[in-house]
Each structure stands twice: as C-alpha cells, then as structure tokens.
Design an enzyme around this catalytic site. Structure first.
Site, PDB file in Angstrom:
ATOM      1  N   HIS A   7       0.857  -1.190   0.000  1.00 15.30           N
ATOM      2  CA  HIS A   7       0.000   0.000   0.000  1.00 15.30           C
ATOM      3  C   HIS A   7       0.891   1.238   0.000  1.00 15.30           C
ATOM      4  CE1 HIS A   7      -3.571  -2.459   1.702  1.00 15.30           C
ATOM      5  NE2 HIS A   7      -3.687  -2.311   0.400  1.00 15.30           N
ATOM      6  N   GLU A  66       1.680   3.853   3.062  1.00 15.85           N
ATOM      7  CA  GLU A  66       2.142   3.342   4.356  1.00 15.85           C
ATOM      8  C   GLU A  66       3.665   3.413   4.407  1.00 15.85           C
ATOM      9  OE1 GLU A  66       0.098  -0.455   4.348  1.00 15.85           O
ATOM     10  OE2 GLU A  66      -1.859   0.526   4.251  1.00 15.85           O
ATOM     11  N   ARG A  88      -3.250   4.768  -2.074  1.00 19.97           N
ATOM     12  CA  ARG A  88      -3.085   3.418  -1.498  1.00 19.97           C
ATOM     13  C   ARG A  88      -2.811   2.350  -2.564  1.00 19.97           C
ATOM     14  NH1 ARG A  88      -5.658  -0.067   2.675  1.00 19.97           N
ATOM     15  NH2 ARG A  88      -6.803  -1.777   1.724  1.00 19.97           N
ATOM     16  N   HIS A 143       2.411  -3.539   6.853  1.00 20.93           N
ATOM     17  CA  HIS A 143       1.507  -2.418   6.586  1.00 20.93           C
ATOM     18  C   HIS A 143       1.540  -1.434   7.763  1.00 20.93           C
ATOM     19  CE1 HIS A 143      -1.218  -4.378   3.408  1.00 20.93           C
ATOM     20  NE2 HIS A 143      -0.411  -5.374   3.763  1.00 20.93           N
ATOM     21  N   GLU A 189       0.498  -4.520  11.131  1.00 16.83           N
ATOM     22  CA  GLU A 189       0.038  -3.130  11.018  1.00 16.83           C
ATOM     23  C   GLU A 189       0.851  -2.348  12.040  1.00 16.83           C
ATOM     24  OE1 GLU A 189      -2.000  -1.904   8.832  1.00 16.83           O
ATOM     25  OE2 GLU A 189      -3.255  -3.566   8.151  1.00 16.83           O
TER      26      GLU A 189
END
Ligand code: NAG
Ligand code: NAG
Ligand code: NAG
Ligand code: ZN
Length: 357
Positions: free
Chosen positions: A91, A94, A151, A221, A295
């Site tokens: 993405h 990020e 993204r 991510h 994440e």
C-alpha cells in the site's frame, strides 16, 4: 529571531554529522523516509557491500513497467534452504513499511557476523525481502502532497476514468467476496479478477514457484498496531489457528517489551474488519504455515503520516516482533539448539573451504 536561526542550524549540523570523513560518503539515514530512487540505490549499495550474502532478484514489472525487486539475503551453502518472505509497501501511503524493510535488512546484516543464532538462521534459511512492492503507487504518493494518501497501484479501471486496484484485495483468496467494492474509485477495489494486477502476479508466481520452501510470510503495513493472522473471510479458520495466535501473542509481547506499545493479535474480522483477496490469506492457502500482516504504528494519531521521529522506535519494536516469529519458524524446522550447533559447525567447515557435497 534567535530561535529561528537556531532551528535553521540544526539540519545543517545533522547533514555535516552524517558525513563519514574516511570514505567521504553520506551514511544512509534509516530514520527518514526515502523516495524510490534512493531506495533503489540503497539496494544496489547493500548488494555491493555484502556480495557474499545479498543478491538482488528482479521478479516482476509494475503496471507502469517499473522493475519489482527483492533482496535475497543468506549465507551460501550447498544444502537446500528454507525461506522467509517479507514484503513492504504493498500500500503506497504506508511509508513506515518500506522504512521497516530497510531497517530489517540492515539489522540482520549487522547481526549475523557476531550473533550465532542469526548466523544459524542465515545458514538454514534465505530471507526474501521486497522493500517496495507497489512501486508505481509509492512513487505516486511522493509526487505531490495531494497524492500523499494514495493506497492502490496505478492501473486504469474498466471505464478508464479511474485508477488503481487495491493489491491487497487482488490475490486469489476468496477474491471479491467480502471487504471490497466494485467501484474502481474505491480504495478497496479488488481489480477485474484474481491476480489481474502485475504486482500481485509477481508475488504469486515467485512465491508459488517455491512455496514448499517458505516457512513464514510476513507482509508489512500501517497503521493500527496489529498482528493479523488468516483468514480475512469470517467463514474460514486456519488449521493452525492456535499456533498462529500463540506465536502472534509472543511477538506482541516482544514488541511491548521494547517501547511499551500494545499490538493486538487476531484475525482481520476479529480485530479490524473482514476482507478477501489478501496476500497473507493467499500465502496461508499455499500451505505456508506462518503468515502474518503487521500493522505498524500508530493507533490513529498520525495514521499513515507517521512523523519521522517515530521511525526508529517503530522499527526497533517491529524488528523484535518479526524476529520472534522468524525464530519460532526456524527452531520448529531446524530443531532448536541442536540445529544451531550443527549450523555453526557447517559454517566453520565452509569457512575453511571444506566442500562436503
Ligand atoms: C509497458 O511495456 C509494454 C511492452 O513494452 C508496453 O506495451 C506497454 O504499453 C507499457 N505500459 C506502460 C503503462 O507504459
Ligand atoms: C498533483 O498530482 C495530481 C495527480 O497527478 C495532479 O492532478 C495535480 O495537478 C498535482 N498538483 C500539483 C500542485 O502539482
Ligand atoms: C493511541 O495511543 C495514545 C498513546 O498511547 C493514546 O493516548 C491514545 O488515546 C490512543 N488512541 C487511540 C485511538 O486508541
Ligand atoms: Zn495496508
């Protein structure tokens, strides 16, 4: 006025401080965000500095025909090796993710010569690390500030007036079923079909061609401070769910010990939202046992625009978490201490130039 002058001196001093006098070259700053061309030259530089352990492998082309590259890192042996997958920057926005992949590479390269455990892991396994998977999207997010939160990739949609497929909805894992939108203006548009996108194809074909080698598939991510395990679809449960939770909780604990940040562990539907077509789910469906989505920081204060001051602590804690998972995968396969000792002997023999096979 004085204060302003003081401030303007700071970057100057930092820049001078970063110059190494011996080699007259600027040290790479791992704790700032880098545009794609700097990451590319950094990769080339690493391959040059560590020719025995780092190999650049070009394994695909982006929609805009840019090369997608990974760094294969490991000690050369004649034995068949297992493998660890890590990708960052699927993405575009990020930015902390590519920063983490670069930090991770630096850490393992700095560690293996003095740390017997890392040496054993680099003897038994190769690390396949993609610092930026969605190259077009990453570059687009750097071109001007109005694109900063892009993204997806950059392929045109069916009608030609919208752009981008969410690459983490494009894999062949319950494709197009939950957590997607058929509107190609949406951030979660899954594409025309499973692996319609060249970036998703690159991972699918490369990993798929040697899937039995991979012990671990880590996809990095931000944000949310989560460790997500398969599956994103609420109707499916991984056959080793308990193991994934246990290893994930261990990683969260390792992360917490570094700077006190709490990461939550669970499936996407349990801790975030249901989704389909993710690379993590696809990898688990290929029988790669330990597949996780990281994440990274933060929990919503700055979101995708994580301040540069947080790059270092974020990387330090995530390194510890990733290492927990990788060490578990290694020890489960190579039988812990025994294998470590055997690997050390093996490495010594290799260093002595003894060819056993
Ligand atoms: C990528 O390269 C192919 C083959 O040269 C070409 O047909 C295609 O138009 C290129 N795509 C883009 C977006 O430039
Ligand atoms: C920023 O990029 C977008 C998309 O490419 C473009 O429409 C816009 O004009 C650009 N803005 C500036 C200030 O360059
Ligand atoms: C995020 O973490 C900070 C510091 O730990 C806390 O003050 C804040 O309330 C948290 N925000 C959310 C949305 O959880
Ligand atoms: Zn993401």
């Amino acid at each position: 006025m004085l204060k302003m002058m003081g401030l303007s001196f700071v970057p100057l001093l930092l820049a001078v401080g970063a110059l190494t006098l011996e080699s007259n070259k600027v040290e790479y700053d791992y704790f700032q965000y880098h545009p794609m061309e700097e990451i590319n030259s950094w990769m080339a530089q690493m391959a040059k500095e560590y020719p025995d352990v780092v190999t650049i492998v070009d394994y695909g082309k982006s929609y805009e025909n840019r090369t997608i590259s990974l760094m294969r890192i490991g000690l050369k042996t004649d034995a068949k090796k297992k493998a660890i997958w890590m990708d960052c920057g699927i993405h575009a926005r990020e930015w902390i993710a590519p920063a983490f992949c670069q930090y991770f590479v630096r850490q393992i390269l700095q560690t293996y010569k003095t740390d017997a455990k890392m040496e054993a892991m680099m003897t038994n396994m190769d690390f396949y690390i993609t610092p930026v998977l969605n190259v077009d999207g990453y570059i687009f997010s750097w071109t001007n500030s109005s694109n900063r939160l892009w993204r997806k990739n950059r392929s045109p949609g069916p009608s030609g007036d919208c752009y981008g497929t969410d690459l983490n909805r494009n894999f062949d894992a319950n494709w197009g079923t939950v957590g997607v939108s058929s509107d190609c203006n949406s951030n979660i548009y899954p594409g025309r079909g499973p692996i319609s996108e060249p970036e998703a194809q690159a991972v699918t074909y490369f990993v798929g061609s040697r899937k039995e080698d991979f012990l671990c598939f880590l996809t990095i991510h931000s944000y949310g401070q989560l460790l997500l395990i398969p599956y994103g679809h609420p109707d499916f449960t991984a056959s080793n769910y308990d193991e994934l939770m246990k290893v994930g909780e261990g990683a969260a604990e390792a992360i917490w010990k570094v700077h006190g940040k709490k990461y939550r562990v669970g499936t996407s539907p349990a801790v975030l939202y249901a989704n389909s077509g993710s690379s993590r789910d696809w990898a688990r469906m290929q029988d790669i046992p330990l597949t996780f989505t990281f994440e990274l920081r933060d929990n919503g204060t700055y979101g995708f625009e994580l301040p540069q001051e947080e790059i270092q602590p974020t990387c330090e804690e995530a390194y510890s978490g990733a290492l927990h998972i990788i060490t578990y995968a290694h020890d489960k396969t190579f039988n812990g201490a025994t294998a470590t000792a055997a690997a050390a002997v093996w490495t010594t023999l290799l260093a002595l130039g003894v060819n056993l096979m």
